[in-house]
Design a protein around this motif. Structure first.
Motif, PDB file in Angstrom:
ATOM      1  N   ASP A 210      76.925 107.891  34.860  1.00 19.38           N
ATOM      2  CA  ASP A 210      75.707 108.050  35.687  1.00 19.38           C
ATOM      3  C   ASP A 210      74.886 106.709  35.564  1.00 19.38           C
ATOM      4  O   ASP A 210      74.402 106.580  34.456  1.00 19.38           O
ATOM      5  CB  ASP A 210      74.854 108.918  35.591  1.00 19.38           C
ATOM      6  N   ARG A 211      74.995 104.931  36.510  1.00 28.16           N
ATOM      7  CA  ARG A 211      74.244 104.428  35.609  1.00 28.16           C
ATOM      8  C   ARG A 211      73.462 103.392  37.013  1.00 28.16           C
ATOM      9  O   ARG A 211      74.067 104.073  38.062  1.00 28.16           O
ATOM     10  CB  ARG A 211      76.205 102.771  35.573  1.00 28.16           C
ATOM     11  N   ALA A 212      72.678 103.146  36.180  1.00 29.16           N
ATOM     12  CA  ALA A 212      71.421 102.323  37.128  1.00 29.16           C
ATOM     13  C   ALA A 212      72.444 101.291  38.428  1.00 29.16           C
ATOM     14  O   ALA A 212      73.186 100.243  37.636  1.00 29.16           O
ATOM     15  CB  ALA A 212      70.490 101.464  36.151  1.00 29.16           C
ATOM     16  N   GLY A 213      71.906 101.187  39.323  1.00 28.91           N
ATOM     17  CA  GLY A 213      72.192 100.255  40.341  1.00 28.91           C
ATOM     18  C   GLY A 213      73.446 101.072  41.341  1.00 28.91           C
ATOM     19  O   GLY A 213      74.584 100.240  42.178  1.00 28.91           O
ATOM     20  N   THR A 214      73.798 102.078  41.100  1.00 27.93           N
ATOM     21  CA  THR A 214      75.419 102.362  41.518  1.00 27.93           C
ATOM     22  C   THR A 214      75.673 102.685  43.275  1.00 27.93           C
ATOM     23  O   THR A 214      75.971 102.550  43.547  1.00 27.93           O
ATOM     24  CB  THR A 214      75.912 103.966  40.712  1.00 27.93           C
TER      25      THR A 214
END
Ligand SMILES: O=C(O)C(=O)C[C@]1(C(=O)O)C=C[C@@H](O)C=C1
Length: 282
Positions: A210-214
């Motif tokens: 879960d990473r910002a911008g995916t």
């Protein structure tokens, strides 16, 4: 043993899924189709996976209530079945009563949760204060109404006739243009069954972490390839609170070179890109 040409569907006879199964059988040119009755969409997937029947028919999306989540979850987490085609039906619900019942006799309204949700306003205005109970399908609620003066069902007129109940009111859905799309599914590797110039592709996309911008990266890959998405929907992965995966669909074939490029790029960045189906649209 797999029953060739048999179609599993959400029963009993008279459901909208049964109507969709009959439409698929006609499009497939099956002269005397065998329909296998199931009590849930999970069971339809199971029948197909275990090879008890060649085809299954499941609801995917309703124009008032959105995605049929039981179907999406089966595609994402439980099944490797593929979509071979799609059928869109107009959904007109009727209020169904026991032949000797009056509206005042009704204490309980029964239907499939989609049927209840699609008639929410009608129930609030015409039958306020009644209990509601969820049945496994709309036709099952017609069968209940036929045997109990105090229960009203929400199903189609055909189901009322089939089980010996009466239509008290028709077209009770909350909005004009209520439609549900159904998928014809088969085991992975089943050859295509329909032909056509326009295609639709349905994908399930699973993140690494879960990473910002995916989500923005996923959308960019489709945008770079000139692919216009027609649907995007997130569903919980059921691993942890706040952990989601995505479904997307677009009107292009998976064999289209631009689609292949987008999928190859996504495969480098995501944990899994699952092609649920790529099929001609009617
Ligand atoms: O209960 C039925 O008759 C079904 O076929 C299921 C179902 C659904 O899953 O959405 C199909 C169409 C209508 O939207 C209501 C219910």
């Amino acid at each position: 043993m797999t029953e060739p040409h048999a179609l599993a569907y959400l029963g009993p006879l008279g459901t909208y899924t049964h109507e969709a199964a009959r439409a698929f059988a006609a499009r497939l040119g099956i002269a005397d189709p065998e329909f296998i009755e199931c009590s849930s969409f999970d069971e339809v997937f199971d029948c197909v996976e275990r090879g008890k029947c060649e085809y299954g028919v499941v609801g995917i999306e309703n124009s008032l209530e959105g995605s049929v989540t039981a179907t999406l979850d089966n595609f994402a987490f439980n099944s490797s079945a593929n979509i071979l085609g799609e059928e869109v039906l107009d959904i007109h619900h009727s209020l169904i009563l026991h032949p000797e019942a009056k509206l005042e006799d009704v204490t309980t309204i029964a239907s499939h949760h989609q049927g209840l949700a699609q008639c929410r306003r009608y129930i609030a205005e015409r039958l306020p204060g009644r209990d509601t109970i969820t049945t496994s399908s709309t036709a099952e609620s017609a069968r209940l109404a036929a045997s109990n003066k105090h229960i009203a069902g929400i199903a189609n007129a055909f189901a009322a006739e089939l089980y010996g109940a009466i239509v008290f009111d028709d077209q009770i859905e909350d909005h004009f243009g209520n439609q549900t799309s159904f998928a014809l599914i088969a085991r992975q590797g089943h050859p295509s069954v329909f032909e056509g110039d326009r295609h639709k592709t349905f994908l399930a996309l699973f993140m690494q972490i879960d990473r910002a911008g995916t989500l923005s990266m996923i959308l960019s890959e489709f945008a770079y390839a000139g692919i216009n998405l027609t649907m995007i929907q997130s569903r919980p992965t059921k691993q942890a609170l706040g952990d989601y995966m995505f479904f997307v669909s677009f009107e292009r074939s998976v064999s289209d070179p631009q689609v292949q490029t987008a999928l190859n790029c996504l495969r480098l960045k995501l944990r899994e890109v699952k092609v649920l189906g790529s099929y001609p649209i009617a």
